[in-house]
Design an enzyme around this catalytic site. Structure first.
Site, PDB file in Angstrom:
ATOM      1  N   CYS A   1      -0.069   6.061  -2.740  1.00 18.17           N
ATOM      2  CA  CYS A   1       0.214   5.798  -4.162  1.00 18.17           C
ATOM      3  C   CYS A   1      -1.086   5.588  -4.910  1.00 18.17           C
ATOM      4  CB  CYS A   1       1.221   4.693  -4.374  1.00 18.17           C
ATOM      5  SG  CYS A   1       0.901   3.236  -3.463  1.00 18.17           S
TER       6      CYS A   1
ATOM      7  N   GLU B   1       6.471  -2.204  -6.607  1.00 22.59           N
ATOM      8  CA  GLU B   1       5.232  -1.426  -6.507  1.00 22.59           C
ATOM      9  C   GLU B   1       5.624   0.042  -6.565  1.00 22.59           C
ATOM     10  OE1 GLU B   1       2.478  -2.681  -6.812  1.00 22.59           O
ATOM     11  OE2 GLU B   1       2.861  -4.774  -6.294  1.00 22.59           O
TER      12      GLU B   1
HETATM   13  C1  UN1 Z   1       0.117   2.808  -0.778  1.00 23.45           C
HETATM   14  O1  UN1 Z   1      -0.214   3.982  -0.861  1.00 23.45           O
HETATM   15  O2  UN1 Z   1       1.313   2.462  -0.975  1.00 23.45           O
HETATM   16  O3  UN1 Z   1      -5.509   1.100  -1.387  1.00 23.45           O
HETATM   17  C2  UN1 Z   1      -0.786   1.713  -0.374  1.00 23.45           C
HETATM   18  C3  UN1 Z   1      -5.117   1.886  -0.526  1.00 23.45           C
HETATM   19  C4  UN1 Z   1      -4.449   1.324   0.705  1.00 23.45           C
HETATM   20  C5  UN1 Z   1      -3.015   0.986   0.416  1.00 23.45           C
HETATM   21  C6  UN1 Z   1      -2.227   2.090  -0.237  1.00 23.45           C
HETATM   22  N1  UN1 Z   1      -5.159   0.157   1.129  1.00 23.45           N
HETATM   23  O4  UN1 Z   1      -5.237   3.095  -0.630  1.00 23.45           O
END
Ligand code: UN1
Length: 520
Positions: free
Chosen positions: A286, A252
């Site tokens: 992310c 990821e």
């Molecule tokens: C991340 O930033 O690695 O969808 C995960 C989202 C959160 C998870 C982010 N539920 O923004």
């Protein structure tokens, strides 16, 4: 005096010779704890413990493993507030968001608790009489996990919970930015009843440290599966090492997520979504928005409202002020990486609409509360006159900054949205069914929102990206199960004789052809 903690290997607390301090991200003088830097021998010992524990854990009935996942959910629910306070202190996200981070792990427990009573295989008809075909999901073995510091509970739980449920054992190297939260999380998981060696925790950095040592264990034959959340560069390296060992890692990676605002959008809703996607968690998700692509007829209106909203943003220490939108950078390194984009913008010729680098005593936005120099805080930063060839358009910056990009119509919007090398999340604001359809059908991303932010994936939906954002694996929901199991097909022949598939199969021959034209 801050307390010293150890790695958690085979149920024991194991100290290392080298240590480092974990600091409160909002108040760097506050030391949360002192954590070990695991040696290569310690990482190897953790992998060996996981390998030994696999023998019994993989044979523990799945409903029993699921029941234990339920216990983890109960422990996390009981400690939700204390764990969230620790998370907020160590990593710097707001308490409300920290509660969400922990809740995502609880949701994951709820989902996988009952999956222990499903974990279905199939019964498949055989082409032979007195023969049965069956499929079983089998665990892979020892899973090596490395995670980032921005979601220190939810993202590890997305990996650890399904990996455990399906019968694997684990060595986890969390981010060096959130060791205390990780330690507390593993303690709660162990409390739920995990046998020794099933879940091991090793601390330290990435390069030439615990992270790299854990990756080395793939080549040493002690790791059967790797799961990683972090940068595309490190993901590529893990992919290469896993590939030469014929493994398929879960990767990821980064994102540069587009948020499109079309001419018919509800501007108030779009501004709220864009503000949260850009500056929520200080842009350190992310799934944070990277580029806001705005349709020309509403560009001026959107820009005006968006800048106005950014000027009203409250920023500060989330442990002291509970109504801030975002807190500090996770650490100095994140701040420094973010600051560089001011130079890129200057070089490429972007226009600064709002923002002014680091927040200090003499340089702070109206909405800042508290002492800005107790940590690293960044101005909410907005650029315009950015085109798709600019470095800041193409590069994940991981901080409070956003580009406004003007386009004309859905075709240009889609072209801009798809012109980055990443493809994690995406969003569009429109009420036009056709534009929403074009977006859904053409966007190059693993996750998309219509009239909502780029962030906020739910715990039972497939999480992951395309292009530079990953290798096609998905976390969460039923989809993640395929990443921690392999399918085992069984032929069970009770005929008492050798029956050869395809060759001894008694197909029924067709009779004379029916000719309807000559029938009547
Ligand atoms: C991340 O930033 O690695 O969808 C995960 C989202 C959160 C998870 C982010 N539920 O923004």
């Amino acid at each position: 005096m801050a307390k010293k903690y150890g790695n958690l290997i085979n149920g024991e607390e194991v100290k290392s010779r080298k240590t480092y301090k974990s600091r409160n991200s909002s108040e760097l003088a506050d030391i949360v704890g002192i954590f070990p830097e695991a040696s290569k021998a310690q990482v190897r010992a953790a992998a060996q413990a996981a390998k030994d524990a696999f023998k019994t854990w993989s044979k523990t009935p799945a409903p029993i493993r699921g029941d234990l996942i339920g216990n983890i959910g109960v422990a996390l629910t009981r400690e939700k507030e204390s764990l969230s306070r620790l998370l907020s202190r160590e990593m710097g996200k707001t308490y409300k968001e920290a509660l969400g981070d922990v809740q995502e792990a609880i949701d994951t427990c709820h989902f996988f608790q009952s999956e222990g009573r499903r974990l279905y295989g199939q019964t498949v008809p055989s082409e032979m009489p007195n023969k049965e075909l069956l499929t079983y999901r089998r665990p892979l073995g020892v899973v090596g996990i490395i995670t980032a510091g921005n979601f220190p509970v939810a993202v590890p739980a997305w990996k650890i919970i399904p990996a455990l449920l399906t019968g694997n054992t684990i060595v986890w190297k969390p981010s060096e930015d959130s060791p205390a939260t990780s330690y507390a999380l593993v303690k709660l998981m162990l409390e739920a009843g995990l046998p020794d060696g099933v879940l091991n925790l090793v601390f330290g950095g990435g390069a030439k440290a615990a992270g790299e040592y854990l990756i080395d264990m793939i080549d040493e034959g002690l790791i059967d599966k790797f799961a990683f959340t972090g940068s595309t560069a490190v993901g590529r390296k893990i992919g290469e090492i896993a590939g030469r060992n014929l493994q398929h890692p879960t990767l990821e990676l980064g994102g540069k997520n587009p948020l499109i605002v079309m001419r018919d959008a509800d501007i108030e809703n779009a501004v709220a979504g864009a503000l949260w996607a850009s500056f929520g968690t200080g842009g350190q998700r992310c799934t944070s928005a990277g580029n806001i692509i705005v349709d020309a007829p509403v560009y001026t209106e959107f820009k005006k409202e968006f800048v106005k909203a950014a000027k009203a943003v409250k920023i500060g220490d989330p442990n002291k002020y509970d109504d801030v939108l975002y807190g500090p950078f996770i650490n100095e390194r994140f701040y420094e990486n973010w600051l560089k984009h001011y130079d890129w913008a200057k070089k490429d010729g972007a226009k600064l609409l709002y923002g002014n680098g680091r927040i200090t005593k003499d340089n702070k936005p109206k909405g800042f509360v508290g002492d800005p120099e107790a940590a690293f805080y960044g101005w909410p930063t907005i650029w315009e006159k950015v085109t798709t060839d600019f470095k800041q358009f193409q590069t994940e910056i991981f901080g409070p900054t956003i580009n406004l990009v003007k386009v004309n119509g859905i075709a240009e919007a889609m072209e801009a949205a798809n012109s980055v090398d990443y493809g994690l999340s995406s969003a569009i604001y429109t009420n036009n069914r056709e534009w929403a359809f074009i977006f859904k059908d053409n966007i190059e991303a693993g996750m998309s929102s219509i009239n909502n932010s780029t962030t906020g994936a739910e715990a039972h939906m497939p999480f992951g990206g395309v292009k530079g954002s990953g290798n096609g694996t998905r976390e969460s929901g039923i989809w993640v199960i395929d990443n921690y199991t392999y399918w085992h097909g069984i032929n069970d022949d009770v005929s008492g004789k050798l029956q050869l598939a395809q060759m001894d199969t008694e197909y029924i021959e067709a009779k004379d052809e029916v000719d309807i034209d000559n029938m009547f």
